[in-house]
Design a protein around this motif. Structure first.
Motif, PDB file in Angstrom:
ATOM      1  N   ARG A  14      37.954  38.327  43.788  1.00 36.73           N
ATOM      2  CA  ARG A  14      38.181  37.722  42.487  1.00 36.73           C
ATOM      3  C   ARG A  14      37.554  36.343  42.411  1.00 36.73           C
ATOM      4  NH1 ARG A  14      44.126  36.337  40.200  1.00 36.73           N
ATOM      5  NH2 ARG A  14      43.861  34.688  41.754  1.00 36.73           N
ATOM      6  N   ARG A  15      37.733  35.543  43.443  1.00 36.56           N
ATOM      7  CA  ARG A  15      37.163  34.195  43.434  1.00 36.56           C
ATOM      8  C   ARG A  15      35.633  34.239  43.393  1.00 36.56           C
ATOM      9  NH1 ARG A  15      41.141  31.293  47.948  1.00 36.56           N
ATOM     10  NH2 ARG A  15      43.015  31.217  46.594  1.00 36.56           N
ATOM     11  N   LEU A  16      35.079  35.170  44.142  1.00 34.66           N
ATOM     12  CA  LEU A  16      33.618  35.284  44.114  1.00 34.66           C
ATOM     13  C   LEU A  16      33.125  35.736  42.746  1.00 34.66           C
ATOM     14  CD1 LEU A  16      32.933  36.926  47.609  1.00 34.66           C
ATOM     15  CD2 LEU A  16      32.504  34.566  46.925  1.00 34.66           C
ATOM     16  N   LEU A  17      33.858  36.628  42.122  1.00 38.03           N
ATOM     17  CA  LEU A  17      33.471  37.084  40.791  1.00 38.03           C
ATOM     18  C   LEU A  17      33.623  35.977  39.747  1.00 38.03           C
ATOM     19  CD1 LEU A  17      34.938  40.706  40.746  1.00 38.03           C
ATOM     20  CD2 LEU A  17      32.532  40.041  40.853  1.00 38.03           C
ATOM     21  N   ILE A  18      34.603  35.121  39.920  1.00 39.52           N
ATOM     22  CA  ILE A  18      34.754  33.982  39.012  1.00 39.52           C
ATOM     23  C   ILE A  18      33.549  33.056  39.130  1.00 39.52           C
ATOM     24  CG2 ILE A  18      36.087  31.882  38.595  1.00 39.52           C
ATOM     25  CD1 ILE A  18      38.607  33.478  39.273  1.00 39.52           C
ATOM     26  N   LEU A  19      33.108  32.825  40.369  1.00 39.80           N
ATOM     27  CA  LEU A  19      31.911  32.001  40.569  1.00 39.80           C
ATOM     28  C   LEU A  19      30.686  32.660  39.950  1.00 39.80           C
ATOM     29  CD1 LEU A  19      32.417  30.803  44.267  1.00 39.80           C
ATOM     30  CD2 LEU A  19      32.688  29.458  42.178  1.00 39.80           C
ATOM     31  N   ALA A  20      30.571  33.980  40.166  1.00 36.28           N
ATOM     32  CA  ALA A  20      29.437  34.699  39.575  1.00 36.28           C
ATOM     33  C   ALA A  20      29.496  34.631  38.053  1.00 36.28           C
ATOM     34  CB  ALA A  20      29.427  36.148  40.047  1.00 36.28           C
ATOM     35  N   LEU A  63      36.604  45.443  34.630  1.00 33.53           N
ATOM     36  CA  LEU A  63      37.163  46.786  34.777  1.00 33.53           C
ATOM     37  C   LEU A  63      36.915  47.344  36.177  1.00 33.53           C
ATOM     38  CD1 LEU A  63      36.194  48.336  31.320  1.00 33.53           C
ATOM     39  CD2 LEU A  63      38.490  47.698  32.109  1.00 33.53           C
ATOM     40  N   VAL A  64      35.702  47.133  36.702  1.00 32.79           N
ATOM     41  CA  VAL A  64      35.396  47.642  38.034  1.00 32.79           C
ATOM     42  C   VAL A  64      36.258  46.937  39.082  1.00 32.79           C
ATOM     43  CG1 VAL A  64      33.613  47.765  39.818  1.00 32.79           C
ATOM     44  CG2 VAL A  64      33.064  48.395  37.474  1.00 32.79           C
ATOM     45  N   HIS A  65      36.407  45.625  38.939  1.00 31.03           N
ATOM     46  CA  HIS A  65      37.249  44.896  39.890  1.00 31.03           C
ATOM     47  C   HIS A  65      38.679  45.424  39.861  1.00 31.03           C
ATOM     48  CE1 HIS A  65      39.209  41.729  42.116  1.00 31.03           C
ATOM     49  NE2 HIS A  65      39.920  41.375  41.047  1.00 31.03           N
ATOM     50  N   ALA A  66      39.202  45.673  38.662  1.00 33.41           N
ATOM     51  CA  ALA A  66      40.572  46.186  38.552  1.00 33.41           C
ATOM     52  C   ALA A  66      40.684  47.566  39.176  1.00 33.41           C
ATOM     53  CB  ALA A  66      40.986  46.228  37.084  1.00 33.41           C
ATOM     54  N   GLN A  67      39.680  48.396  38.934  1.00 39.87           N
ATOM     55  CA  GLN A  67      39.711  49.745  39.482  1.00 39.87           C
ATOM     56  C   GLN A  67      39.554  49.733  41.004  1.00 39.87           C
ATOM     57  OE1 GLN A  67      40.545  53.596  38.824  1.00 39.87           O
ATOM     58  NE2 GLN A  67      40.251  52.152  37.148  1.00 39.87           N
ATOM     59  N   LEU A  68      38.699  48.847  41.498  1.00 37.01           N
ATOM     60  CA  LEU A  68      38.536  48.741  42.949  1.00 37.01           C
ATOM     61  C   LEU A  68      39.822  48.276  43.607  1.00 37.01           C
ATOM     62  CD1 LEU A  68      34.974  47.128  43.228  1.00 37.01           C
ATOM     63  CD2 LEU A  68      35.620  49.463  43.851  1.00 37.01           C
ATOM     64  N   SER A  69      40.505  47.336  42.982  1.00 34.83           N
ATOM     65  CA  SER A  69      41.766  46.837  43.542  1.00 34.83           C
ATOM     66  C   SER A  69      42.787  47.953  43.637  1.00 34.83           C
ATOM     67  CB  SER A  69      42.317  45.703  42.663  1.00 34.83           C
ATOM     68  OG  SER A  69      41.407  44.633  42.614  1.00 34.83           O
ATOM     69  N   HIS A  70      42.742  48.865  42.686  1.00 37.71           N
ATOM     70  CA  HIS A  70      43.713  49.966  42.664  1.00 37.71           C
ATOM     71  C   HIS A  70      43.284  51.122  43.561  1.00 37.71           C
ATOM     72  CE1 HIS A  70      46.672  52.777  41.223  1.00 37.71           C
ATOM     73  NE2 HIS A  70      45.716  53.601  40.748  1.00 37.71           N
ATOM     74  N   ARG A  71      41.992  51.456  43.520  1.00 39.09           N
ATOM     75  CA  ARG A  71      41.536  52.654  44.213  1.00 39.09           C
ATOM     76  C   ARG A  71      41.078  52.405  45.649  1.00 39.09           C
ATOM     77  NH1 ARG A  71      42.855  57.277  41.248  1.00 39.09           N
ATOM     78  NH2 ARG A  71      42.796  56.706  39.029  1.00 39.09           N
ATOM     79  N   LEU A  72      40.444  51.248  45.880  1.00 43.34           N
ATOM     80  CA  LEU A  72      39.899  50.972  47.222  1.00 43.34           C
ATOM     81  C   LEU A  72      40.419  49.622  47.716  1.00 43.34           C
ATOM     82  CD1 LEU A  72      36.160  52.019  46.626  1.00 43.34           C
ATOM     83  CD2 LEU A  72      38.014  53.431  47.557  1.00 43.34           C
ATOM     84  N   PRO A  73      41.670  49.528  48.040  1.00 44.14           N
ATOM     85  CA  PRO A  73      42.244  48.225  48.424  1.00 44.14           C
ATOM     86  C   PRO A  73      41.680  47.665  49.731  1.00 44.14           C
ATOM     87  CG  PRO A  73      43.813  50.014  48.795  1.00 44.14           C
ATOM     88  CD  PRO A  73      42.676  50.610  48.054  1.00 44.14           C
ATOM     89  N   PHE A 116      30.410  54.648  36.865  1.00 43.07           N
ATOM     90  CA  PHE A 116      30.938  54.083  38.113  1.00 43.07           C
ATOM     91  C   PHE A 116      32.459  54.137  38.123  1.00 43.07           C
ATOM     92  CE2 PHE A 116      32.058  50.784  41.122  1.00 43.07           C
ATOM     93  CZ  PHE A 116      31.049  50.844  42.084  1.00 43.07           C
ATOM     94  N   LEU A 117      33.078  53.791  36.996  1.00 42.37           N
ATOM     95  CA  LEU A 117      34.532  53.833  36.900  1.00 42.37           C
ATOM     96  C   LEU A 117      35.051  55.261  37.022  1.00 42.37           C
ATOM     97  CD1 LEU A 117      35.000  51.259  34.006  1.00 42.37           C
ATOM     98  CD2 LEU A 117      35.644  50.934  36.392  1.00 42.37           C
TER      99      LEU A 117
END
Length: 893
Positions: A14-20, A63-73, A116-117
């Motif tokens: 999440r932090r890296l995505l915020i920077l991006a 959306l991808v970040h949320a899905q990754l957090s749920h599906r691929l922790p 992807f989702l």
């Protein structure tokens, strides 16, 4: 959700995505404000369309970040932020280049993001996901399908551009390039095949039985690509094959054999395919044909050079000058606006991708996962190195895309599917329990070798990027085929060139974004020169370019501030010359209808008051007259005053008289009636020398040895090209002179002794100043001062210093003996016959020449003057009339 309830993986990602996201937002804002910064006004049309791409990117990433957090922790937290940043950066660059292409890329991103989702939802949370299982199980089906689709392009292929290789399938504005997924399918096939053989206990040391099926399938793919002439993709296939087989077997012979195959393929491709030979030739020496076959690579290097260290700023460069900037050449497009800093950032992201991807190869106990991860990383990063190195002339161009960054739905789809596979592998990387230490060590060493090779490639591209942007960049930007300079001149007002009385000789007018250069006094074009988008720069416009462009004369802090805010230098500075426009006009009038040159200067200060060349040209009319100018045998583009080379002949007599023991006032007793340029006014030595009589010249030369003559001519400055703001020429100083008279008259062409002795009118005017300036050779001056923002008009220092060439008493005595009647100036008239060349470059042939040298008397109380006139004709009376008329205009108020 509070931060302490988030898993470490999610927190890092999440932090890296915020920077991006912050970077992409700042980039988007910069694109919106680019026109205002470039035009330096808020009253502009702002760019808004790219915010659609930003919005789609933000939505997909969230959306991808949320899905990754749920599906691929348990996924790797670095993979998605790195690729998301590359994707967003590339998409905004495409929007910057073309709204239409940016919209298409945004649509592709939206569609691929949705797919992807859905793929994440399709994959289960079981230890082994469905997607990786299906990829391994149906490896033959996937590769065969890819081969069939690729083969279909041989019959149904098209090209979205309407010309070029037909590598795409599709219609109605949507196209798909089968060779892109074919690379992925080859990786899947090889990884699965080798993993299955390892699981079955097939020895990996026996290569031939192991590799026969893979060679067959890979050979079919290569054959199709060769038929398509998609040779860049074919090269990637060979590399992928070699690396994956090496990773699966540990046999280094695979790398050696593959390297030999690549070399042989390159040689064969160079011999059989024009596209390969053209790219190799452009790689070896792009400067031979910079506007033809090498245009792409030259413009790519110019874009990188234009970026420098920190770039021109988003929307502030000219990346669209590079052909196919949205695809094959998107890296130089980014480098131009983000500079070396941006280029290194791209390479750093790729290096991080290598690090995280190869870690998966080390951590994965499943051989298929390990080989697949290695293959995917080698493809993504290896292809990136290949295209970036081609953009930077480190390797020949290959015509492949930069994964995640370049325009193209096929490339983006494949890149995101490979990202999906890496994420799935990272989420299911089993601990290496039960693996024998020897096997674990061998696998780790193999991965380190492969990752080391990739890192070395990235490091090489980083070094060469710095070379072109910082080391070679300043020189590249001065090339005449760099259109960015002309574009900058339309947005930043170029400084004016004035004469000594502030009359404009070159000026820019108009409004920001539409400045145009004009030359109010066109007759000075051979000296002032021109700055043109097609024909480059010449004359003072070229030599004074740093001042006129605002790159010199400002404090360093001001230059940096302007570069940071606007991506451009500050307004250009005005420059004042020593020329007097009234005298210059008179000189041009006197030379009208003749081929020749005239130089009038202040004998004491060396300031050039008039410098005329005839015939000339009009720099305002280059577009309509260029072809006739370059083909005109009279060479109107040549500045004869500084670059015209002529025999000195009897015009040297006045100087020789000052160095001889002869009293110039005494009577000459020899035959002075043969070959004189004009009728002598009297019988004295001074009068016959002033008339250009050859017999007294021979007597003066007979008293000098060859070495004495060489030393004397050198003291007059006639072996030295004057230090001047435009190009000047000079003869080479010889080692010996066998016949002084034939040497001086330009009849000796012995290369061993320096060849023809010729001088320029500028050299002769400076030499003439010696007799009017107490024997001192002045330092020439043309550019006097520059108008700086801090101190106003600042006088520029001398580039050379005056030198005592002759004793003052000798110079004064010679000048007095050469005086013409009751006129306050001395003169020498000389002429010669024969075909001579004023310059090798111009190849100007003329039947004879006539010199007029003169200067004010040493007792003259006004401005001391020195004059040199040359006519490319045997007409001493005419040149004398011109010289005297010029003097009268200069000394009479």
């Amino acid at each position: 959700m509070s931060d302490h309830l988030i898993s470490p993986t999610d927190r890092i990602e999440r932090r890296l995505l915020i920077l991006a996201g912050a970077f992409i937002a700042i980039y988007s804002i910069s694109l919106t404000l680019a026109n205002a910064a470039r035009l330096r006004t808020w009253q502009v049309d702002y760019r808004w369309s790219h915010w659609l791409g930003f919005t789609v990117w933000i939505g997909i990433v969230w959306l991808v970040h949320a899905q990754l957090s749920h599906r691929l922790p348990e996924r790797d937290p670095f993979l998605f932020p790195v690729t998301a940043l590359l994707t967003g950066w590339g998409m905004l660059t495409i929007w910057r280049l073309s709204n239409g292409l940016g919209l298409r890329q945004t649509v592709w991103l939206l569609v691929i993001g949705i797919v992807f989702l859905l793929a994440l939802r399709f994959d289960s949370n079981q230890p082994v996901g469905r997607i990786l299982v299906y990829l391994r199980r149906f490896k033959y089906v996937w590769l065969t399908s890819g081969l069939v689709l690729t083969a279909a392009t041989l019959f149904l292929g098209t090209n979205p551009l309407g010309a070029g290789p037909r590598l795409w399938l599709g219609c109605c504005g949507f196209y798909f390039q089968p060779s892109e997924p074919l690379k992925l399918l080859l990786i899947i096939y090889l990884a699965a095949f080798l993993a299955d053989r390892q699981a079955a206990g097939t020895p990996t040391t026996k290569l031939l039985p192991l590799l026969t099926p893979t060679l067959l399938m890979t050979g079919l793919a290569l054959l199709l690509l060769v038929f398509q002439r998609d040779l860049g993709t074919a090269a990637i296939f060979i590399v992928l094959y070699a690396v994956i087989v090496f990773a699966g077997t540990g046999n280094k012979n695979v790398l050696l054999i593959s390297t030999l195959v690549l070399i042989l393929a390159a040689v064969a491709g160079y011999s059989l395919f024009d596209v390969v030979s053209q790219r190799v030739d452009a790689w070896i020496n792009p400067w031979l044909d910079p506007t033809g076959r090498s245009y792409q690579i030259v413009q790519s290097l110019l874009a990188v050079a234009n970026g420098g260290l920190i770039g021109r700023g988003a929307g502030m460069g000219s990346p669209s000058l590079v052909p196919i900037a949205q695809s094959d050449f998107i890296f130089p497009a980014i480098s131009e606006e983000a500079g070396l800093v941006g280029a290194l950032a791209i390479l750093a992201l790729l290096a991080l991708l290598v690090n995280r991807g190869m870690r998966l190869g080390i951590k994965s106990a499943d051989p298929f996962h390990r080989l697949l991860a290695i293959g995917l990383v080698v493809h993504l990063v290896g292809q990136s190195i290949l295209i970036i190195a081609g953009n930077l002339r480190l390797l020949p161009l290959t015509g492949v895309t930069l994964p995640f960054v370049s325009y193209g739905g096929s490339s983006l789809l494949v890149s995101f599917f490979e990202l999906l596979c890496l994420l799935l592998i990272s989420a299911r990387s089993e601990e290496l329990q039960g693996v024998q230490p020897e096997i674990l060590k061998a696998q780790t060493n193999l991965n380190l070798v492969i990752s080391g090779g990739l890192m070395l490639g990235l490091a090489g591209t980083a070094v060469i990027s710095g070379w072109w942007s910082l080391v070679r960049g300043p020189d590249l930007l001065t090339r005449t085929d760099n259109p960015r300079r002309t574009i900058a001149d339309r947005y930043v007002k170029r400084g004016s060139i004035f004469d000594s009385h502030s009359n404009p000789l070159a000026e820019s007018s108009g409004v920001t974004g539409a400045y145009q250069r004009s030359y109010p006094y066109a007759a000075l074009s051979p000296l002032v020169g021109y700055t043109d988008s097609i024909y480059g720069q010449a004359g003072l416009e070229a030599s004074l370019d740093p001042y006129l462009r605002g790159l010199k004369g400002y404090p360093a802090l001001t230059l940096w501030r302007e570069h940071l805010l606007y991506g451009q230098p500050p307004p250009g500075l005005d420059v004042r010359l020593s020329l007097d426009l009234d005298l210059q006009t008179r000189a041009d009038e006197l030379l009208a209808g003749h081929k020749g040159a005239l130089v009038l200067l202040n004998a004491r200060t060396g300031e050039v008051l008039a410098m005329a060349s005839s015939p000339g040209f009009d720099a305002n009319q280059l577009n309509s007259t260029w072809e006739s100018l370059v083909s005109d045998p009279s060479s109107p583009l040549l500045d004869r005053a500084g670059m015209g080379m002529y025999p000195v002949g009897n015009a040297l007599g006045g100087f020789l008289l000052s160095a001889s023991l002869v009293d110039p006032a005494t009577q000459y007793t020899g035959n002075n009636n043969v070959g004189c340029a004009v009728v002598p006014e009297g019988p004295s030595w001074g009068e016959v020398i002033a008339a250009g009589c050859p017999e007294p010249m021979k007597q003066l030369l007979s008293s000098m040895s060859g070495q004495d003559l060489i030393k004397f001519i050198d003291q007059l400055g006639l072996y030295t090209a004057p230090s001047f703001p435009v190009e000047t020429l000079s003869s080479t100083k010889p080692s010996a002179i066998s016949n002084p008279f034939t040497y001086v008259t330009g009849q000796n062409n012995d290369v061993a002794t320096g060849g023809l002795f010729q001088v320029t009118p500028l050299q002769m005017a400076l030499a003439a100043a010696i007799l009017s300036n107490q024997g001192t050779l002045p330092a020439p001056r043309l550019v006097m001062s520059v108008d700086t923002p801090q101190s106003g008009w600042v006088t520029l220092p001398l580039t050379t210093q005056p030198q005592q060439a002759l004793p003052a008493v000798n110079a004064n005595k010679a000048a007095g003996a050469l005086m013409s009647g009751d006129m306050p100036f001395w003169q020498v008239v000389a002429s010669g016959k024969g075909n001579a060349s004023s310059t090798e470059a111009a190849n100007t042939i003329y039947p004879g020449y006539s010199w007029y040298l003169g200067g004010t008397s040493p007792e003259w109380q006004g401005v001391p003057l020195a004059l040199a006139v040359i006519l490319e004709e045997d007409n001493p009376q005419q040149v004398q009339e011109i010289g005297r008329a010029m003097f009268q205009s200069a000394i009479i108020p």
